[in-house]
Design a protein around this motif. Structure first.
Motif, mmCIF file in Angstrom:
data_model
loop_
_atom_site.group_PDB
_atom_site.id
_atom_site.type_symbol
_atom_site.label_atom_id
_atom_site.label_comp_id
_atom_site.label_asym_id
_atom_site.label_seq_id
_atom_site.Cartn_x
_atom_site.Cartn_y
_atom_site.Cartn_z
ATOM 1 N N GLY A 1 86.257 12.629 -26.576
ATOM 2 C CA GLY A 1 85.191 12.539 -25.659
ATOM 3 C C GLY A 1 85.306 13.872 -24.629
ATOM 4 O O GLY A 1 86.176 13.977 -24.039
ATOM 5 N N HIS A 2 83.912 14.394 -24.578
ATOM 6 C CA HIS A 2 84.084 15.414 -23.576
ATOM 7 C C HIS A 2 82.559 15.252 -22.599
ATOM 8 O O HIS A 2 82.446 16.129 -21.870
ATOM 9 C CB HIS A 2 84.117 16.656 -24.452
ATOM 10 N N GLU A 3 81.763 14.296 -22.828
ATOM 11 C CA GLU A 3 80.541 14.050 -22.163
ATOM 12 C C GLU A 3 80.885 12.736 -21.371
ATOM 13 O O GLU A 3 80.877 11.572 -21.910
ATOM 14 C CB GLU A 3 79.361 13.898 -23.084
ATOM 15 N N PHE A 4 81.337 12.731 -20.067
ATOM 16 C CA PHE A 4 81.652 11.620 -19.414
ATOM 17 C C PHE A 4 81.330 11.885 -17.735
ATOM 18 O O PHE A 4 81.338 12.873 -17.288
ATOM 19 C CB PHE A 4 83.058 11.045 -19.450
ATOM 20 N N SER B 1 76.916 16.947 -18.168
ATOM 21 C CA SER B 1 78.075 17.346 -18.528
ATOM 22 C C SER B 1 78.420 18.302 -19.919
ATOM 23 O O SER B 1 79.080 18.802 -20.089
ATOM 24 C CB SER B 1 78.821 15.923 -19.179
ATOM 25 N N ASP B 2 77.056 18.328 -20.686
ATOM 26 C CA ASP B 2 77.172 18.979 -21.779
ATOM 27 C C ASP B 2 75.598 19.114 -22.326
ATOM 28 O O ASP B 2 75.233 20.490 -22.051
ATOM 29 C CB ASP B 2 77.855 18.247 -22.746
ATOM 30 N N ILE B 3 74.981 18.321 -22.879
ATOM 31 C CA ILE B 3 73.725 18.711 -23.614
ATOM 32 C C ILE B 3 72.570 19.030 -22.982
ATOM 33 O O ILE B 3 71.756 19.845 -23.525
ATOM 34 C CB ILE B 3 73.383 17.460 -24.580
ATOM 35 N N ILE C 1 78.637 10.093 -26.958
ATOM 36 C CA ILE C 1 79.131 10.767 -28.174
ATOM 37 C C ILE C 1 77.981 11.711 -28.519
ATOM 38 O O ILE C 1 76.870 11.734 -28.531
ATOM 39 C CB ILE C 1 79.118 9.697 -29.576
ATOM 40 N N CYS C 2 78.827 13.079 -28.906
ATOM 41 C CA CYS C 2 77.976 14.192 -28.981
ATOM 42 C C CYS C 2 78.128 14.764 -30.524
ATOM 43 O O CYS C 2 79.031 14.279 -31.194
ATOM 44 C CB CYS C 2 78.766 15.224 -28.143
ATOM 45 N N GLY C 3 77.218 15.505 -30.876
ATOM 46 C CA GLY C 3 77.001 16.276 -32.181
ATOM 47 C C GLY C 3 78.355 16.857 -32.532
ATOM 48 O O GLY C 3 78.837 16.855 -33.588
ATOM 49 N N SER C 4 78.842 17.433 -31.498
ATOM 50 C CA SER C 4 80.322 18.082 -31.635
ATOM 51 C C SER C 4 81.557 16.958 -32.122
ATOM 52 O O SER C 4 82.225 17.357 -32.844
ATOM 53 C CB SER C 4 80.657 18.829 -30.446
ATOM 54 N N ASP C 5 81.237 15.871 -31.430
ATOM 55 C CA ASP C 5 82.355 14.965 -31.839
ATOM 56 C C ASP C 5 82.223 14.651 -33.412
ATOM 57 O O ASP C 5 83.152 14.010 -34.120
ATOM 58 C CB ASP C 5 81.935 13.738 -31.232
HETATM 59 ZN ZN ZN Z 1 78.945 17.680 -26.750
#
Ligand code: ZN
Ligand code: NAD
Ligand code: ZN
Length: 389
Positions: A59-62, A168-170, A37-41
């Motif tokens: 969900g975009h970090e996987f 994937s993201d952070i 779970i991201c801060g963007s979520d």
């Molecule tokens: Zn994110």
């Protein structure tokens, strides 16, 4: 399959949705093993990003295992363990060729919606509103990955999921935020926020040669992680005068660069905070930007303000006078993740960094609603939630 779906402000729910299918020859279907779970979520969770619809899969970090491949994907095989970057990018348009993957011109089928708000459209993003493509996200058992020949990277067997998931993201996001600061040896960098993105921005700034990184937040447990795990000095903005402390640390000149790792839900005490909350509630501004304003005001003249925090629309009281009169540079962007995945994977392999240090909570996909709640409310010393599908 099971998936975590958006159902309105502060409402998410794990439910059964149709399995994804291959739609195009460049698609892959990935069986998710870990997702975060991201801060963007949280911006979706708290209802600040328009064009979400009930039932949208978040969900975009996987990461996970390839279970099916379209006929045009030649560089991956069924069974490969991959991490998937959050921006969906075709790899061949003008922006992709310049490695500006989050600006891909071919991956957002709903570009017209984004054009209305932003002039032009960025790329599509997994699980991030219809304005950014309406792609089902990866907080699910399976996901369809378009342009699978460009995005996902295969990870070596000797690395744990937790060590590579954040490629994937952070991790790239913190890295790109620091890279934008054009750090010279000896520089002092200030970072607003001690969330997961900030932690990677701090680490990255040191890897790029910063002499000192100062991180600003109000949650002691997050500042402790920034000090003990990322090596920052910290300022609690509720207890200390940020301006005075920064002046003292930088000999009266201000930090060489300032990173905003807070975004559109910035918190501000007192009258300033009330001003933004009222304007946001009455739709007179879309974003609360106390951290960005302060980052601009505190940056030394001629310095860089690097904005990793997500903003959605319009902010008020933007100190443009400081930007112009003090020759500040503002740099920002959704992260061009594909550009950084391989070099940062190498850093993980070399042991320069173990990205799993940000994980405080691991739970089942079914527990996603609880994960969102505690991450959003900063309960139980929560910094980063990883869900196991
Ligand atoms: Zn994110
Ligand atoms: P987070 O919500 O966990 O962290 C934000 C932190 O900022 C919190 O610890 C909060 O206490 C702190 N904060 C709030 N107001 C502040 C203020 N006025 N001064 C200092 N600190 C303040 O979120 P995160 O996962 O670390 O993400 C941070 C931001 O980065 C979000 O806006 C997220 O959307 C964005 N993000 C951007 C990209 C990108 O591609 N650019 C990628 C990932 C995340
Ligand atoms: Zn493209």
């Amino acid at each position: 399959m099971k998936a975590n779906c958006w159902h309105g402000t502060q409402q998410v729910q794990v439910e059964h949705v149709p399995d994804p299918k291959i739609l195009n020859p460049r698609d892959a279907i990935v069986r998710i093993t870990k997702t975060a779970i991201c801060g963007s979520d949280l911006h979706l969770y708290n209802g600040y990003i328009p064009s979400m619809r009930r039932g949208d899969v978040l969900g975009h970090e996987f990461m996970g295992e390839i279970v099916e491949l379209g006929s045009a994907v030649k560089n991956l095989a069924v069974g490969d363990r991959v991490v998937v970057p959050f921006p969906i990018a075709c790899g061949h348009c003008l922006q992709c060729e310049r490695e500006m993957y989050s600006l891909c011109e071919n991956s957002n089928p709903n570009a017209w919606m984004a054009e209305k708000l932003w002039g032009y459209s960025p790329c599509g993003i997994f699980g991030y509103s219809h304005m950014l493509g309406g792609f089902p996200g990866g907080q699910a058992e399976y996901v369809r990955v378009p342009f699978a020949d460009i995005g996902p990277i295969k990870v070596p067997d000797n690395l744990e999921d937790d060590q590579v998931l954040f490629l994937s993201d952070i991790f790239p996001t913190g890295w790109m935020a620091a890279e934008a600061c054009n750090i010279k040896p000896g520089d002092t960098i200030a970072v607003w926020g001690c969330g997961p993105v900030a932690q990677f921005a701090i680490k990255s700034a040191y890897m790029m040669g910063a002499a000192k990184v100062i991180a600003i937040d109000r949650f002691e447990y997050r500042m402790r992680i920034a000090r003990e795990r990322a090596g920052a000095e910290t300022i609690n903005y509720e207890e200390e005068d940020v301006h005075e402390v920064l002046l003292e640390i930088t000999g009266g000149r201000g930090p060489d660069a300032c990173i905003d790792a807070v975004g559109l839900e910035g918190h501000a005490p007192g009258l300033h905070g009330a001003y933004d909350r009222v304007k946001q509630a009455t739709m007179l501004e879309t974003d609360r930007a106390p951290a960005l304003r302060q980052a601009i005001m505190e940056c030394r003249s001629g310095g860089t303000v690097s904005v990793a925090g997500v903003y959605g629309g319009f902010i008020d009281k933007f100190p443009m006078g400081a930007v112009v009169n003090r020759s500040l540079t503002i740099r920002s962007g959704q992260t061009h993740v594909q550009r950084y995945m391989r070099p940062l994977l190498e850093r993980v392999q070399n042991g320069d960094i173990d990205p799993s240090f940000v994980i405080t909570h691991r739970m089942r996909l079914e527990d996603a609603p609880r994960g969102y709640r505690i991450f959003n409310n900063k309960e139980d010393d929560c910094l980063k939630v990883v869900l196991e599908a």
